[in-house]
Motif scaffolding. Structure first.
Motif, PDB file in Angstrom:
ATOM      1  N   ASP A  11       0.947  -1.205   0.073  1.00  0.00           N
ATOM      2  CA  ASP A  11       0.006   0.062  -0.184  1.00  0.00           C
ATOM      3  C   ASP A  11       0.883   1.330   0.009  1.00  0.00           C
ATOM      4  OD1 ASP A  11      -2.217  -1.456   0.024  1.00  0.00           O
ATOM      5  OD2 ASP A  11      -2.474  -1.573   2.220  1.00  0.00           O
ATOM      6  N   LEU A  12       1.748   1.089   0.633  1.00  0.00           N
ATOM      7  CA  LEU A  12       2.727   2.321   0.678  1.00  0.00           C
ATOM      8  C   LEU A  12       3.488   2.603  -0.659  1.00  0.00           C
ATOM      9  CD1 LEU A  12       4.236   4.435   2.315  1.00  0.00           C
ATOM     10  CD2 LEU A  12       5.849   2.794   3.099  1.00  0.00           C
ATOM     11  N   GLU A  15       0.911   3.935  -3.112  1.00  0.00           N
ATOM     12  CA  GLU A  15       0.767   5.567  -2.538  1.00  0.00           C
ATOM     13  C   GLU A  15       1.978   6.399  -3.155  1.00  0.00           C
ATOM     14  OE1 GLU A  15      -0.643   8.240   1.132  1.00  0.00           O
ATOM     15  OE2 GLU A  15      -0.806   6.173   1.134  1.00  0.00           O
ATOM     16  N   LEU A  18       1.718   6.456  -6.843  1.00  0.00           N
ATOM     17  CA  LEU A  18       0.647   7.649  -7.200  1.00  0.00           C
ATOM     18  C   LEU A  18       1.174   9.118  -7.332  1.00  0.00           C
ATOM     19  CD1 LEU A  18      -2.745   5.895  -5.781  1.00  0.00           C
ATOM     20  CD2 LEU A  18      -1.878   6.092  -8.325  1.00  0.00           C
ATOM     21  N   LEU A  19       1.855   9.380  -5.745  1.00  0.00           N
ATOM     22  CA  LEU A  19       2.396  10.594  -5.579  1.00  0.00           C
ATOM     23  C   LEU A  19       3.385  11.506  -6.637  1.00  0.00           C
ATOM     24  CD1 LEU A  19       2.755  10.668  -1.769  1.00  0.00           C
ATOM     25  CD2 LEU A  19       1.139  12.238  -3.005  1.00  0.00           C
TER      26      LEU A  19
END
Length: 66
Positions: A11-12, A15, A18-19
């Motif tokens: 998940d990290l 994320e 995406l950033l």
């Protein structure tokens, strides 16, 4: 340059991808780390290093009036 392998939670990693706007978790983490380091260097350039004692002095010049 030496390479280092780091294990991240999925998940990290997603994320961060995406950033950063990239498809590779490797590229995303590298971009985030490089940005973090660049911000630190810019902050040091503006404020001076923590050990820079010459910027903060206890002796103030005496202002003469009159």
């Amino acid at each position: 340059m030496a390479k280092v392998t780091v294990t991240l939670d999925a998940d990290l990693a997603i994320e961060v991808m995406l950033l950063a706007g990239v498809r590779s978790p490797q590229d995303a983490v590298e971009l985030i780390v490089r940005d973090y380091l660049a911000r630190g260097h810019r902050t040091e350039a503006r404020t001076g290093e923590a050990g820079d004692g010459s910027r903060v002095t206890q002796d103030r010049p005496i202002v003469q009036e009159g």
